[in-house]
Design a protein around this motif. Structure first.
Motif, mmCIF file in Angstrom:
data_model
loop_
_atom_site.group_PDB
_atom_site.id
_atom_site.type_symbol
_atom_site.label_atom_id
_atom_site.label_comp_id
_atom_site.label_asym_id
_atom_site.label_seq_id
_atom_site.Cartn_x
_atom_site.Cartn_y
_atom_site.Cartn_z
ATOM 1 N N GLY A 69 -6.448 7.707 -5.580
ATOM 2 C CA GLY A 69 -6.944 7.706 -6.951
ATOM 3 C C GLY A 69 -5.945 8.341 -7.902
ATOM 4 O O GLY A 69 -4.939 8.920 -7.483
ATOM 5 N N GLY A 70 -6.212 8.236 -9.209
ATOM 6 C CA GLY A 70 -5.358 8.862 -10.214
ATOM 7 C C GLY A 70 -3.937 8.333 -10.184
ATOM 8 O O GLY A 70 -3.703 7.128 -10.078
ATOM 9 N N GLU A 71 -2.943 9.257 -10.247
ATOM 10 C CA GLU A 71 -1.549 8.858 -10.275
ATOM 11 C C GLU A 71 -1.101 8.219 -8.965
ATOM 12 O O GLU A 71 -0.111 7.485 -8.931
ATOM 13 N N ALA A 72 -1.838 8.473 -7.891
ATOM 14 C CA ALA A 72 -1.481 7.895 -6.590
ATOM 15 C C ALA A 72 -2.131 6.538 -6.373
ATOM 16 O O ALA A 72 -2.055 5.978 -5.289
ATOM 17 N N GLY A 73 -2.794 6.017 -7.397
ATOM 18 C CA GLY A 73 -3.472 4.740 -7.271
ATOM 19 C C GLY A 73 -2.918 3.705 -8.230
ATOM 20 O O GLY A 73 -1.794 3.827 -8.719
ATOM 21 N N GLY A 74 -3.714 2.663 -8.464
ATOM 22 C CA GLY A 74 -3.324 1.638 -9.423
ATOM 23 C C GLY A 74 -2.571 0.465 -8.837
ATOM 24 O O GLY A 74 -2.200 -0.458 -9.565
ATOM 25 N N SER A 75 -2.322 0.480 -7.548
ATOM 26 C CA SER A 75 -1.587 -0.621 -6.914
ATOM 27 C C SER A 75 -2.569 -1.562 -6.211
ATOM 28 O O SER A 75 -3.637 -1.141 -5.756
ATOM 29 N N LEU A 76 -2.167 -2.816 -6.128
ATOM 30 C CA LEU A 76 -2.976 -3.786 -5.400
ATOM 31 C C LEU A 76 -2.688 -3.632 -3.911
ATOM 32 O O LEU A 76 -1.610 -3.969 -3.436
#
Length: 236
Positions: free
Chosen positions: A202-209
């Motif tokens: 989550g957060g900065e460690a997330g956002g990737s598919l």
């Protein structure tokens, strides 16, 4: 439904002879309702340091309406009797009313047959309110395609409510609509046609598919945290 019920009673010959309109069969406006309790059927007593206490209205004896309105019956039932029925119980009474019976059958099918017609909306749980809104969408006759976006719809729901929610969501899809759900509940994810897993954290460690595909395809992805739980849920 209440509009249809009021119109039904107002259309009866005895109601017409008494010059009663649908307004007289409403407990929301003056006319036919009991003014002592304003159509609530109960009176609220202020208890000072204790929570307010509700008691049955002594004027209408909890029946909400004036006597001239309660003299009008449909199949032997007054409008007060009907409002005291559960959705399931009312089906046998209103089965001849096509529009209303279809709505009643839909509510029963999604597990809301135990609700009373006359109960306050404030007594409904979040899951019940949500299912009523979705059932209302299903009851609309439309040929247009609708996209439904739901954000964490299972939050706070009992597992039984989740199952009923899934019945409704599948009905929306079967009706030709598209449903997109942001969800972490694995019971919902495994029933989806297509899963998009974002992460890996989550957060900065997330956002990737991380993975995309059917639940089985996402379950096969070793890098997906969602996939790990899906493997257990799907017993792969």
């Amino acid at each position: 439904m209440f509009t249809s019920i009021r119109n039904l009673f107002a259309s009866l010959p005895e109601a017409k002879r008494s010059k009663l309109t649908s307004k007289h069969f409403s407990f929301n406006t003056p006319g036919g309702r009991c003014e002592n309790c304003q159509g609530l059927g109960v009176l609220s007593l202020h208890m000072h340091v204790l929570p307010n206490l509700e008691v049955r209205c002594p004027a209408c004896r909890g029946r909400r309406f004036q006597d001239n309105v309660l003299r009008i019956t449909y199949k032997g039932y007054t409008i007060s009797d009907l409002l005291d029925m559960t959705v399931q119980e009312s089906l046998s009474v209103l089965k001849d009313q096509d529009k209303m019976s279809r709505t009643i059958e839909l509510l029963c099918e999604v597990g809301l047959g135990y609700l009373q017609w006359g109960q306050s909306v404030t007594t409904l749980s979040g899951g019940e309110g949500q299912r009523i809104k979705l059932a209302k969408e299903l009851s609309k006759k439309t040929k247009t395609h609708t996209l439904y976006l739901l954000d964490e719809p299972t939050t706070g729901l009992h597992p039984g409510d989740v199952r009923q929610l899934l019945v409704l969501l599948n009905k929306l899809v079967d009706a030709g609509h598209t449903v997109m759900v942001v969800e972490h509940n694995v019971d919902v994810i495994r029933e989806s046609d297509w899963v998009v897993d974002l992460g890996p954290e989550g957060g900065e460690a997330g956002g990737s598919l991380v993975a995309a595909g059917t639940p089985e395809e996402v379950a096969a992805c070793e890098a997906s945290h969602t996939g790990r739980f899906l493997r257990q849920a799907l017993r792969l």
